[in-house]
Design a protein around this motif. Sequence first.
Motif, PDB file in Angstrom:
ATOM      1  N   GLY A  69      18.291 -13.886 -45.692  1.00  0.00           N
ATOM      2  CA  GLY A  69      17.369 -14.503 -46.634  1.00  0.00           C
ATOM      3  C   GLY A  69      15.969 -14.683 -46.065  1.00  0.00           C
ATOM      4  N   LYS A  70      15.246 -15.661 -46.592  1.00  0.00           N
ATOM      5  CA  LYS A  70      13.887 -15.934 -46.148  1.00  0.00           C
ATOM      6  C   LYS A  70      13.855 -16.822 -44.915  1.00  0.00           C
ATOM      7  CE  LYS A  70      11.935 -15.521 -50.802  1.00  0.00           C
ATOM      8  NZ  LYS A  70      11.148 -16.193 -51.851  1.00  0.00           N
ATOM      9  N   ASN A  71      14.962 -17.463 -44.626  1.00  0.00           N
ATOM     10  CA  ASN A  71      15.013 -18.361 -43.476  1.00  0.00           C
ATOM     11  C   ASN A  71      15.264 -17.536 -42.227  1.00  0.00           C
ATOM     12  OD1 ASN A  71      15.411 -20.274 -41.572  1.00  0.00           O
ATOM     13  ND2 ASN A  71      17.030 -21.363 -42.639  1.00  0.00           N
ATOM     14  N   LYS A  72      14.214 -17.209 -41.488  1.00  0.00           N
ATOM     15  CA  LYS A  72      14.338 -16.323 -40.344  1.00  0.00           C
ATOM     16  C   LYS A  72      14.957 -16.998 -39.133  1.00  0.00           C
ATOM     17  CE  LYS A  72      12.440 -12.822 -42.433  1.00  0.00           C
ATOM     18  NZ  LYS A  72      12.178 -13.421 -43.731  1.00  0.00           N
ATOM     19  N   THR A  73      15.395 -18.244 -39.278  1.00  0.00           N
ATOM     20  CA  THR A  73      16.112 -18.885 -38.183  1.00  0.00           C
ATOM     21  C   THR A  73      17.612 -18.623 -38.289  1.00  0.00           C
ATOM     22  OG1 THR A  73      16.435 -20.958 -39.394  1.00  0.00           O
ATOM     23  CG2 THR A  73      14.398 -20.729 -38.101  1.00  0.00           C
ATOM     24  N   THR A  74      18.036 -17.898 -39.291  1.00  0.00           N
ATOM     25  CA  THR A  74      19.460 -17.676 -39.532  1.00  0.00           C
ATOM     26  C   THR A  74      19.776 -16.191 -39.573  1.00  0.00           C
ATOM     27  OG1 THR A  74      19.549 -19.701 -40.850  1.00  0.00           O
ATOM     28  CG2 THR A  74      21.377 -18.180 -41.078  1.00  0.00           C
ATOM     29  N   ARG A  75      20.866 -15.826 -38.972  1.00  0.00           N
ATOM     30  CA  ARG A  75      21.382 -14.465 -39.056  1.00  0.00           C
ATOM     31  C   ARG A  75      22.890 -14.532 -39.219  1.00  0.00           C
ATOM     32  NH1 ARG A  75      20.856 -12.602 -32.702  1.00  0.00           N
ATOM     33  NH2 ARG A  75      20.688 -14.685 -31.840  1.00  0.00           N
ATOM     34  N   SER A  76      23.485 -13.438 -39.665  1.00  0.00           N
ATOM     35  CA  SER A  76      24.923 -13.446 -39.921  1.00  0.00           C
ATOM     36  C   SER A  76      25.579 -12.181 -39.405  1.00  0.00           C
ATOM     37  CB  SER A  76      25.198 -13.598 -41.423  1.00  0.00           C
ATOM     38  OG  SER A  76      24.677 -12.493 -42.129  1.00  0.00           O
ATOM     39  N   ILE A  77      26.833 -12.320 -38.998  1.00  0.00           N
ATOM     40  CA  ILE A  77      27.650 -11.194 -38.540  1.00  0.00           C
ATOM     41  C   ILE A  77      28.950 -11.226 -39.337  1.00  0.00           C
ATOM     42  CG2 ILE A  77      28.735 -10.050 -36.588  1.00  0.00           C
ATOM     43  CD1 ILE A  77      26.967 -11.746 -34.750  1.00  0.00           C
ATOM     44  N   PRO A  78      29.253 -10.207 -40.115  1.00  0.00           N
ATOM     45  CA  PRO A  78      30.518 -10.199 -40.856  1.00  0.00           C
ATOM     46  C   PRO A  78      31.708 -10.362 -39.916  1.00  0.00           C
ATOM     47  CG  PRO A  78      29.089  -8.415 -41.590  1.00  0.00           C
ATOM     48  CD  PRO A  78      28.448  -8.987 -40.365  1.00  0.00           C
ATOM     49  N   PHE A  79      32.706 -11.137 -40.342  1.00  0.00           N
ATOM     50  CA  PHE A  79      33.887 -11.327 -39.504  1.00  0.00           C
ATOM     51  C   PHE A  79      34.555  -9.994 -39.181  1.00  0.00           C
ATOM     52  CE2 PHE A  79      34.185 -15.753 -41.446  1.00  0.00           C
ATOM     53  CZ  PHE A  79      33.691 -16.363 -40.311  1.00  0.00           C
ATOM     54  N   TYR A  80      34.509  -9.044 -40.130  1.00  0.00           N
ATOM     55  CA  TYR A  80      35.121  -7.734 -39.888  1.00  0.00           C
ATOM     56  C   TYR A  80      34.512  -7.056 -38.670  1.00  0.00           C
ATOM     57  CZ  TYR A  80      36.742  -2.953 -40.775  1.00  0.00           C
ATOM     58  OH  TYR A  80      37.314  -1.703 -40.655  1.00  0.00           O
ATOM     59  N   ASN A  81      33.238  -7.341 -38.384  1.00  0.00           N
ATOM     60  CA  ASN A  81      32.558  -6.697 -37.261  1.00  0.00           C
ATOM     61  C   ASN A  81      32.732  -7.432 -35.937  1.00  0.00           C
ATOM     62  OD1 ASN A  81      31.417  -5.453 -39.634  1.00  0.00           O
ATOM     63  ND2 ASN A  81      29.836  -4.624 -38.325  1.00  0.00           N
ATOM     64  N   ILE A  82      33.324  -8.623 -35.968  1.00  0.00           N
ATOM     65  CA  ILE A  82      33.555  -9.368 -34.719  1.00  0.00           C
ATOM     66  C   ILE A  82      34.664  -8.687 -33.938  1.00  0.00           C
ATOM     67  CG2 ILE A  82      34.279 -11.548 -33.700  1.00  0.00           C
ATOM     68  CD1 ILE A  82      31.546 -11.761 -34.929  1.00  0.00           C
ATOM     69  N   LEU A  83      34.389  -8.328 -32.708  1.00  0.00           N
ATOM     70  CA  LEU A  83      35.358  -7.635 -31.857  1.00  0.00           C
ATOM     71  C   LEU A  83      36.077  -8.582 -30.904  1.00  0.00           C
ATOM     72  CD1 LEU A  83      33.158  -4.529 -30.961  1.00  0.00           C
ATOM     73  CD2 LEU A  83      34.942  -4.677 -32.729  1.00  0.00           C
ATOM     74  N   TRP A  84      35.321  -9.508 -30.291  1.00  0.00           N
ATOM     75  CA  TRP A  84      35.944 -10.419 -29.329  1.00  0.00           C
ATOM     76  C   TRP A  84      34.993 -11.576 -29.064  1.00  0.00           C
ATOM     77  CZ3 TRP A  84      40.749 -10.832 -28.747  1.00  0.00           C
ATOM     78  CH2 TRP A  84      41.302 -11.604 -27.710  1.00  0.00           C
ATOM     79  N   ALA A  85      35.535 -12.666 -28.549  1.00  0.00           N
ATOM     80  CA  ALA A  85      34.730 -13.822 -28.142  1.00  0.00           C
ATOM     81  C   ALA A  85      35.397 -14.474 -26.950  1.00  0.00           C
ATOM     82  CB  ALA A  85      34.592 -14.812 -29.300  1.00  0.00           C
ATOM     83  N   GLU A  86      34.581 -15.016 -26.030  1.00  0.00           N
ATOM     84  CA  GLU A  86      35.121 -15.613 -24.814  1.00  0.00           C
ATOM     85  C   GLU A  86      34.049 -16.487 -24.170  1.00  0.00           C
ATOM     86  OE1 GLU A  86      36.104 -12.115 -22.696  1.00  0.00           O
ATOM     87  OE2 GLU A  86      34.030 -11.448 -22.496  1.00  0.00           O
ATOM     88  N   THR A  87      34.463 -17.249 -23.181  1.00  0.00           N
ATOM     89  CA  THR A  87      33.514 -18.024 -22.388  1.00  0.00           C
ATOM     90  C   THR A  87      33.460 -17.454 -20.982  1.00  0.00           C
ATOM     91  OG1 THR A  87      35.265 -19.600 -21.810  1.00  0.00           O
ATOM     92  CG2 THR A  87      33.858 -20.145 -23.697  1.00  0.00           C
ATOM     93  N   SER A  88      32.314 -17.629 -20.336  1.00  0.00           N
ATOM     94  CA  SER A  88      32.142 -17.125 -18.973  1.00  0.00           C
ATOM     95  C   SER A  88      32.217 -18.281 -17.982  1.00  0.00           C
ATOM     96  CB  SER A  88      30.786 -16.423 -18.838  1.00  0.00           C
ATOM     97  OG  SER A  88      29.729 -17.373 -18.893  1.00  0.00           O
ATOM     98  N   GLU A  89      32.309 -17.945 -16.707  1.00  0.00           N
ATOM     99  CA  GLU A  89      32.336 -18.965 -15.663  1.00  0.00           C
ATOM    100  C   GLU A  89      31.019 -19.724 -15.584  1.00  0.00           C
ATOM    101  OE1 GLU A  89      33.345 -17.040 -12.052  1.00  0.00           O
ATOM    102  OE2 GLU A  89      35.428 -16.593 -12.643  1.00  0.00           O
ATOM    103  N   ASP A  90      29.958 -19.145 -16.118  1.00  0.00           N
ATOM    104  CA  ASP A  90      28.640 -19.792 -16.084  1.00  0.00           C
ATOM    105  C   ASP A  90      28.419 -20.722 -17.266  1.00  0.00           C
ATOM    106  OD1 ASP A  90      28.053 -18.321 -13.796  1.00  0.00           O
ATOM    107  OD2 ASP A  90      27.256 -16.646 -14.963  1.00  0.00           O
ATOM    108  N   GLY A  91      29.473 -20.952 -18.054  1.00  0.00           N
ATOM    109  CA  GLY A  91      29.346 -21.861 -19.181  1.00  0.00           C
ATOM    110  C   GLY A  91      28.690 -21.246 -20.391  1.00  0.00           C
TER     111      GLY A  91
END
Length: 507
Positions: A69-91
């Motif tokens: 939209g017009k709010n350039k502080t926001t972006r979106s990623i479709p859930f279908y395109n999410i491959l993986w998520a994790e945390t690193s040792e650096d927090g």
Amino acid sequence: MSSIGEDDPFKDPSLADVSTTQPDATNVPPTLAVGRNASLTLGTDSLIVLDEELLESKGVQCCGVGLAGKNKTTRSIPFYNILWAETSEDGEIIIHYAHAVSKKVVRPAIISYTLDKPDSNLTEGWIERLLGRAYGASQRQKRIKVLVNPFGGQGGAQKMYHKHIAPIFAAARCDLDMEKTQYNGHGVDIARNLDIEAYDVVACCSGDGIPHEVWNGMSQREDAARALVKIALAQLPCGSGNAMSLNFNGTGSPSLAALAVIKGLRTPLDLISVTQGDRRALSFLSQAVGIVADCDIGTEHLRWMGAARFTCGALLRILTKAVYPADIAVKVEHANKAAIREMYRIESAKPPRSDDDRQLPPAGTGLPTLQYGTINDPLPPSWELIPHDMLGNFYAGNLAYMSPDANFFPASLPSDGCLDLVRIRGDIARHTGLKILLSVAEHTFFDQPEVDYQKISAFRIIPKNQKDGYISIDGERVPFEPFQAEVHKGLGTVLSKSGHLFEAKGV
């Protein structure tokens, strides 16, 4: 559906030997704060990234993700395109996704944020909710045996795999074992000796030939029935014929197909036993005598033309009014187009499958017994052998699309226990033949009055008055002699987007 707090509610129940412990995502809020001015929120169908620093970006995209939209502080990623998520040792929280660089290409990309106040339980629970949305009922971190055919198509399969496919699989944390096929029939040998407990998927970077080999290698095992249910077969389009990917992945793009395989749902697929002489083989795609077989195999010398060779071959045979006489007997299940259309309407209205609920056959269970015998047995009493002296085309299909613009079987279903049979006379007027040819790309083929369309469960065909010709089984040439086929409902396993339909325009 199981509640989020239960142990892996999205695990494929047919893979009972694969178990993982997921973090408890009960009562985890949908929004995760990832800094003083940023947050990650689980939306309806996308991950919403709120980041005030995006205001400093001058482009309409940031990190490969579209701005909303017009709010350039926001972006979106479709859930279908999410491959993986994790945390690193650096927090940090790190999210891998497939970024669309064009309509036909996706590439792995990353967004990451440092957590100001790391709460491992909260973060891990939120990640579990994200992956739950991203994968649904599909198995995560699939164990994939990749077969690359370096000889198929124009010889670019290995390059396609390393450039477009392997990076997507790796970003999704799939366990990969890649092997190049070395000779004709190598896929048969690999599948016959495969450790089916070590893999979830066999993915073929090839055309339709290597899947055909894999099906038949599995059929030769003592535990054939178990292997065919346990191992899902997928095709990553790297050949000249990519029908399997078009039907199940909905694309001829290698990278989009890789994403579809990662997110694919285990789906039962009918397989067909074809007997000819003293041989029995499995077919997953089609059996053809007449114009289609002639155009497929009889134009091999025109491969330099690409897909246009099929059109040129068909035009030549239509203009010469080619006929292919044969005696044919069929076991009809749905005899007319009205009945077929109604059956398809009912099946397509069903909700998407959430899992594969078949039980694994016991170890040592081979192929099912042939209900109607072989081509060498007497014709079943209920079958009538009918002369077709002016046959132009006999084409039995198990999938909808045979090529990107050839939806010959719009009423086809993955596991209805039927082949879709098309018969067309060869002595029709030339302009009618041309109209039928054009109707395939226009999605009106089914409605053409000259097209005899039935759903059948078995058939026998005996070519006659011809010394030689072409018979095509899954695009492969077989001897020009009588053969018989019968359907085994849900014998095989594939990965599909819906779990119960082809990615094709139906009737």
